[in-house]
Write a protein that holds these residues in place. Sequence first.
Motif, PDB file in Angstrom:
ATOM      1  N   PRO A 129       0.822  -1.205   0.000  1.00  0.00           N
ATOM      2  CA  PRO A 129       0.000   0.000   0.000  1.00  0.00           C
ATOM      3  C   PRO A 129       0.864   1.266   0.000  1.00  0.00           C
ATOM      4  N   PHE A 130       0.248   2.369  -0.442  1.00  0.00           N
ATOM      5  CA  PHE A 130       0.907   3.672  -0.371  1.00  0.00           C
ATOM      6  C   PHE A 130       0.925   4.078   1.096  1.00  0.00           C
ATOM      7  N   PRO A 131       2.106   4.403   1.659  1.00  0.00           N
ATOM      8  CA  PRO A 131       2.200   4.617   3.110  1.00  0.00           C
ATOM      9  C   PRO A 131       1.530   5.900   3.591  1.00  0.00           C
ATOM     10  N   LYS A 132       0.896   5.783   4.758  1.00  0.00           N
ATOM     11  CA  LYS A 132       0.312   6.977   5.370  1.00  0.00           C
ATOM     12  C   LYS A 132       1.439   7.887   5.814  1.00  0.00           C
ATOM     13  N   GLY A 133       1.132   9.169   5.931  1.00  0.00           N
ATOM     14  CA  GLY A 133       2.145  10.126   6.350  1.00  0.00           C
ATOM     15  C   GLY A 133       1.820  11.523   5.868  1.00  0.00           C
ATOM     16  N   SER A 134       2.727  12.440   6.149  1.00  0.00           N
ATOM     17  CA  SER A 134       2.599  13.835   5.732  1.00  0.00           C
ATOM     18  C   SER A 134       3.540  14.071   4.561  1.00  0.00           C
ATOM     19  N   TYR A 135       3.007  14.645   3.485  1.00  0.00           N
ATOM     20  CA  TYR A 135       3.780  14.877   2.273  1.00  0.00           C
ATOM     21  C   TYR A 135       3.667  16.345   1.868  1.00  0.00           C
ATOM     22  N   TRP A 136       4.673  16.859   1.180  1.00  0.00           N
ATOM     23  CA  TRP A 136       4.655  18.243   0.716  1.00  0.00           C
ATOM     24  C   TRP A 136       4.868  18.292  -0.794  1.00  0.00           C
ATOM     25  N   ILE A 137       4.356  19.370  -1.376  1.00  0.00           N
ATOM     26  CA  ILE A 137       4.587  19.705  -2.783  1.00  0.00           C
ATOM     27  C   ILE A 137       5.033  21.157  -2.808  1.00  0.00           C
ATOM     28  N   LYS A 138       6.130  21.448  -3.492  1.00  0.00           N
ATOM     29  CA  LYS A 138       6.666  22.806  -3.518  1.00  0.00           C
ATOM     30  C   LYS A 138       6.881  23.264  -4.949  1.00  0.00           C
ATOM     31  N   ASP A 139       6.204  24.332  -5.320  1.00  0.00           N
ATOM     32  CA  ASP A 139       6.363  24.986  -6.625  1.00  0.00           C
ATOM     33  C   ASP A 139       6.210  24.032  -7.800  1.00  0.00           C
ATOM     34  N   LEU A 140       5.186  23.197  -7.776  1.00  0.00           N
ATOM     35  CA  LEU A 140       4.917  22.263  -8.875  1.00  0.00           C
ATOM     36  C   LEU A 140       4.229  23.012 -10.005  1.00  0.00           C
ATOM     37  N   LEU A 141       4.900  23.083 -11.135  1.00  0.00           N
ATOM     38  CA  LEU A 141       4.424  23.795 -12.321  1.00  0.00           C
ATOM     39  C   LEU A 141       3.875  22.783 -13.318  1.00  0.00           C
ATOM     40  N   VAL A 142       2.798  23.119 -14.008  1.00  0.00           N
ATOM     41  CA  VAL A 142       2.239  22.235 -15.029  1.00  0.00           C
ATOM     42  C   VAL A 142       3.216  22.161 -16.194  1.00  0.00           C
ATOM     43  N   ASN A 143       3.528  20.946 -16.619  1.00  0.00           N
ATOM     44  CA  ASN A 143       4.417  20.726 -17.755  1.00  0.00           C
ATOM     45  C   ASN A 143       3.579  20.809 -19.033  1.00  0.00           C
ATOM     46  N   ASN A 144       3.666  21.918 -19.754  1.00  0.00           N
ATOM     47  CA  ASN A 144       2.838  22.131 -20.944  1.00  0.00           C
ATOM     48  C   ASN A 144       3.132  21.139 -22.069  1.00  0.00           C
ATOM     49  N   SER A 145       4.315  20.575 -22.104  1.00  0.00           N
ATOM     50  CA  SER A 145       4.625  19.628 -23.167  1.00  0.00           C
ATOM     51  C   SER A 145       3.844  18.327 -23.019  1.00  0.00           C
ATOM     52  N   MET A 146       3.266  18.086 -21.863  1.00  0.00           N
ATOM     53  CA  MET A 146       2.497  16.857 -21.636  1.00  0.00           C
ATOM     54  C   MET A 146       1.015  17.027 -21.965  1.00  0.00           C
ATOM     55  N   VAL A 147       0.587  18.227 -22.327  1.00  0.00           N
ATOM     56  CA  VAL A 147      -0.826  18.474 -22.633  1.00  0.00           C
ATOM     57  C   VAL A 147      -1.058  18.163 -24.112  1.00  0.00           C
ATOM     58  N   PRO A 148      -1.869  17.151 -24.428  1.00  0.00           N
ATOM     59  CA  PRO A 148      -2.124  16.814 -25.836  1.00  0.00           C
ATOM     60  C   PRO A 148      -2.848  17.945 -26.574  1.00  0.00           C
ATOM     61  N   ARG A 149      -2.514  18.129 -27.852  1.00  0.00           N
ATOM     62  CA  ARG A 149      -3.118  19.210 -28.647  1.00  0.00           C
ATOM     63  C   ARG A 149      -4.586  18.976 -28.957  1.00  0.00           C
ATOM     64  N   MET A 150      -5.052  17.722 -28.858  1.00  0.00           N
ATOM     65  CA  MET A 150      -6.441  17.459 -29.225  1.00  0.00           C
ATOM     66  C   MET A 150      -7.427  17.839 -28.119  1.00  0.00           C
ATOM     67  N   ILE A 151      -6.939  18.156 -26.946  1.00  0.00           N
ATOM     68  CA  ILE A 151      -7.834  18.567 -25.868  1.00  0.00           C
ATOM     69  C   ILE A 151      -8.238  20.016 -26.125  1.00  0.00           C
ATOM     70  N   PRO A 152      -9.529  20.310 -26.136  1.00  0.00           N
ATOM     71  CA  PRO A 152      -9.965  21.670 -26.472  1.00  0.00           C
ATOM     72  C   PRO A 152      -9.640  22.680 -25.378  1.00  0.00           C
ATOM     73  N   GLU A 153      -9.417  23.905 -25.821  1.00  0.00           N
ATOM     74  CA  GLU A 153      -9.115  24.950 -24.847  1.00  0.00           C
ATOM     75  C   GLU A 153     -10.367  25.350 -24.094  1.00  0.00           C
ATOM     76  N   GLY A 154     -10.173  26.053 -22.996  1.00  0.00           N
ATOM     77  CA  GLY A 154     -11.281  26.504 -22.168  1.00  0.00           C
ATOM     78  C   GLY A 154     -10.945  26.384 -20.691  1.00  0.00           C
ATOM     79  N   PHE A 155     -11.960  26.586 -19.866  1.00  0.00           N
ATOM     80  CA  PHE A 155     -11.823  26.476 -18.414  1.00  0.00           C
ATOM     81  C   PHE A 155     -12.214  25.056 -18.012  1.00  0.00           C
ATOM     82  N   TRP A 156     -11.372  24.383 -17.260  1.00  0.00           N
ATOM     83  CA  TRP A 156     -11.575  22.983 -16.904  1.00  0.00           C
ATOM     84  C   TRP A 156     -11.665  22.816 -15.387  1.00  0.00           C
ATOM     85  N   ARG A 157     -12.493  21.865 -14.974  1.00  0.00           N
ATOM     86  CA  ARG A 157     -12.555  21.428 -13.578  1.00  0.00           C
ATOM     87  C   ARG A 157     -12.476  19.905 -13.598  1.00  0.00           C
TER      88      ARG A 157
END
Length: 185
Positions: A129-157
């Motif tokens: 199993p994935f271990p329980k605990g406290s984890y942090w994320i610092k300054d994680l930026l979206v990697n635009n090269s991983m976004v496929p071009r076929m996904i339409p633009e707009g506001f997403w949730r």
Amino acid sequence: MKLSHLISWSVILTFNSGHPLPKMSARLDGFESVNGSFTDFTKMRVRRFNQTHTVLNGTFEVLRNLGETLESGVICDRSAMRSNLLQRTPFKLPFTPFCDHMKTRYRYFQRMYSNYTNMPPVPPEGLCPFPKGSYWIKDLLVNNSMVPRMIPEGFWRCYLMIRDSTIGLITDCVQVFFTLTNELH
């Protein structure tokens, strides 16, 4: 001149004119914890990194080991007009056992964010199993090269969910808000 020749020449001129194809750009707009029985994401925030980028920061808790009885999945809504009138999209990740998720999806992308978090690396045999605990994320930026071009633009949730397969209920859910745009570079 025939129509097929015109189309062929327009395609050749488009690709040889020095104008690059549009590239997708993603900007994080928000991160919100909806509920959490096994996780607590209430201390995660999206903040402005500079004038053009936003990043994900904060700490989160895994309250118990995440293992065999849990499944993870993602569903997304989109608004082309960048309003709150969102419609469900066909882009989703179906619910899969959490251990399989860690062995495949998480492991594939972990190299992109390994320098921005203290989450444990997943070996080829998986981490279950994935271990329980406290984890942090610092300054994680979206990697635009991983976004496929076929996904339409707009506001997403997108809803990132954990479901307990023994009772069939969604126990944990976070919403990630982002904007996709086409950009010429």
